[in-house]
Design an enzyme around this catalytic site. Sequence first.
Site, PDB file in Angstrom:
ATOM      1  N   LYS A 137       9.205  -0.887   7.177  1.00 47.50           N
ATOM      2  CA  LYS A 137       9.729   0.429   6.793  1.00 47.50           C
ATOM      3  C   LYS A 137      10.959   0.804   7.608  1.00 47.50           C
ATOM      4  O   LYS A 137      11.884   1.419   7.096  1.00 47.50           O
ATOM      5  CB  LYS A 137       8.647   1.506   6.915  1.00 47.50           C
ATOM      6  N   LYS A 170       3.698  -6.670  -1.471  1.00 45.86           N
ATOM      7  CA  LYS A 170       2.612  -5.860  -2.039  1.00 45.86           C
ATOM      8  C   LYS A 170       3.166  -4.750  -2.953  1.00 45.86           C
ATOM      9  O   LYS A 170       4.302  -4.297  -2.771  1.00 45.86           O
ATOM     10  CB  LYS A 170       1.748  -5.255  -0.934  1.00 45.86           C
ATOM     11  N   LYS A 201       3.859   2.290  -3.657  1.00 40.63           N
ATOM     12  CA  LYS A 201       4.242   3.446  -4.461  1.00 40.63           C
ATOM     13  C   LYS A 201       5.653   3.935  -4.168  1.00 40.63           C
ATOM     14  O   LYS A 201       6.254   4.621  -4.979  1.00 40.63           O
ATOM     15  CB  LYS A 201       3.221   4.579  -4.311  1.00 40.63           C
TER      16      LYS A 201
HETATM   17  N1  AQP Z   1      -0.739  -3.223  -3.084  1.00 44.79           N
HETATM   18  C1  AQP Z   1      -1.909  -2.864  -2.589  1.00 44.79           C
HETATM   19  N2  AQP Z   1      -2.996  -3.639  -2.779  1.00 44.79           N
HETATM   20  C2  AQP Z   1      -4.209  -3.266  -2.275  1.00 44.79           C
HETATM   21  N3  AQP Z   1      -4.417  -2.128  -1.562  1.00 44.79           N
HETATM   22  C3  AQP Z   1      -3.351  -1.329  -1.351  1.00 44.79           C
HETATM   23  N4  AQP Z   1      -3.204  -0.150  -0.721  1.00 44.79           N
HETATM   24  C4  AQP Z   1      -1.913   0.255  -0.810  1.00 44.79           C
HETATM   25  N5  AQP Z   1      -1.193  -0.640  -1.489  1.00 44.79           N
HETATM   26  C5  AQP Z   1      -2.049  -1.656  -1.845  1.00 44.79           C
HETATM   27  C6  AQP Z   1      -4.297   0.568  -0.069  1.00 44.79           C
HETATM   28  O1  AQP Z   1      -4.275   1.902  -0.526  1.00 44.79           O
HETATM   29  C7  AQP Z   1      -4.724   2.766   0.509  1.00 44.79           C
HETATM   30  C8  AQP Z   1      -3.792   3.912   0.664  1.00 44.79           C
HETATM   31  O2  AQP Z   1      -2.560   3.450   1.145  1.00 44.79           O
HETATM   32  P1  AQP Z   1      -1.494   4.481   1.710  1.00 44.79           P
HETATM   33  O3  AQP Z   1      -0.990   5.309   0.640  1.00 44.79           O
HETATM   34  O4  AQP Z   1      -2.064   5.220   2.847  1.00 44.79           O
HETATM   35  O5  AQP Z   1      -0.378   3.634   2.356  1.00 44.79           O
HETATM   36  P2  AQP Z   1       0.220   2.277   2.036  1.00 44.79           P
HETATM   37  O6  AQP Z   1      -0.727   1.174   2.342  1.00 44.79           O
HETATM   38  O7  AQP Z   1       1.511   2.237   2.786  1.00 44.79           O
HETATM   39  O8  AQP Z   1       0.457   2.343   0.468  1.00 44.79           O
HETATM   40  P3  AQP Z   1       1.772   2.236  -0.319  1.00 44.79           P
HETATM   41  O9  AQP Z   1       1.481   2.392  -1.769  1.00 44.79           O
HETATM   42  O10 AQP Z   1       2.522   0.994   0.067  1.00 44.79           O
HETATM   43  O11 AQP Z   1       2.536   3.510   0.139  1.00 44.79           O
HETATM   44  P4  AQP Z   1       3.991   3.665   0.685  1.00 44.79           P
HETATM   45  O12 AQP Z   1       4.864   2.992  -0.339  1.00 44.79           O
HETATM   46  O13 AQP Z   1       4.223   5.115   0.788  1.00 44.79           O
HETATM   47  O14 AQP Z   1       4.024   2.983   2.006  1.00 44.79           O
HETATM   48  C9  AQP Z   1      -4.847   1.909   1.756  1.00 44.79           C
HETATM   49  O15 AQP Z   1      -6.196   1.591   1.965  1.00 44.79           O
HETATM   50  C10 AQP Z   1      -4.073   0.673   1.422  1.00 44.79           C
HETATM   51  O16 AQP Z   1      -4.578  -0.452   2.103  1.00 44.79           O
END
Ligand code: AQP
Length: 334
Positions: free
Chosen positions: A114, A196, A199
Amino acid sequence: MESKKVIFSGTQPSGKLTLGNYLGALKNWVDLQDDYNCYYCIVDLHAITVPQEPKDLRARTLEVLAQYIASGIDPEKNTLFIQSHVTAHAELAWVLNCLTYMGELNRMTQYKEKSSKVGANLNAGLFTYPSLMAADILLYGSDLVPVGEDQKQHLELARDLAARFNTKYSETFKVPEPYIPKVGARIMSLQEPTKKMSKSDDNKNAFILLSETADETRSKVRKAVTDSIGEVNYSDDQPGIKNLLTMYSIFTGESIESIVDRYKGEGYGKFKEDTAEAIIEGLRPLREKYNYLMSNKDYLENIYTDGAKKAEYAARKMLRKVYKKVGFIPRKFD
Ligand code: AQP
C-alpha cells in the site's frame, strides 16, 4: 457450563465489498456464529489509513453492515458494531504501539504494497495499522480470528504483542489463533490473477462486487484474464482459470476435479459463462436481502447501536485492566 470461545473479525469500509471479502471472510463467519461468541466489526478507523471521501465512507460503513446481515450474519447471535463507536480500540492501539518494534511493522507485506501506491502521501497510520488490528482482537479476549490468507502476517503480530505484554506485565491477553478457510482464502484479481482481489483496486474489472448487478458480474467474468493454453485445468500455470474454478466450485458445491472433467476439450467460453451464472445464482439471495436492508436505515441504526453498547462493555473492562497494569492512575469518573 463452559462459556463459548470468542471470535473477532472485521472488514474495512474502504470500498464496496468484493467476492474476495465474501468468500475469504463473511461466508465463513456465518458458519461460526452458532458455536462462538462473535464480534464482527466494521473497521472504519483502519479505513482512513488511506484517503477517504467522508460522505462515501459514511455510506459504505452502512453498506458493509447491510452486507454482513445479507450474508447471513445474524445480529441477534453476534455483536455487529462500528469500530469508531468503541473508543477503546484507538486507546489500546496506542499502548500496543508503544510495544511494537519499527522493524516488525516494516516487514509487513500489506504496508509495503500500500505504501508503494500512495507515494508522497504516506501516513503513520498506514504503518501502525497492524497495532490497531492487534488492539481490535486482544480487547475481546479473542480465541480465534477468521481471516483470509492476506491477514495472516498481521495476526502473527497480534500474537507476538499479546505474549510480549503478558511477559512484561502479567497474564492479561489471550494469544489468538488464526482461522483461515481451506478454500476461498485467497480469491484473486480477475485482471491480474497473481494478485489478490481487492476492493480498492483502480481497475473496476478486477473485482466482483456483492452489490453489483448480474449483468455487471457476467461482463466482468467474460473479461477475466486467462491464458493461451486453452484448456480448463486447476494449475498454478493458469492462475486466471484456477481462480474461476475456485469460485465455481464454492458456489455450486461441485468438486474442482469434476468441473475440470466436464469442460475437457471445451475451451474457455462456455466455462466462463457457467462460472458467471454460478456466482450470480449464489449471490442472488444476498443481493436481494441487501437491497431490502438498505431501504431500512432505522433498522441498521438499531443494530449498530446495540452492537456498540455490548462491545463497549467488554472492551472497557479490558482497557481498564491494561491501563492499570501499565501504571496509569485509574480515573475517578466514568
Ligand atoms: N481476495 C481475497 N480473498 C480472500 N479473502 C479476502 N479478504 C480480503 N480480500 C480477500 C478478507 O476479507 C476480510 C476483510 O478485509 P479488509 O477489508 O479488512 O481488508 P483487506 O484484506 O485489505 O481487503 P481488501 O478488499 O484488499 O481491501 P482494501 O483494498 O481496502 O485493502 C479479511 O479477513 C481479509 O482477509
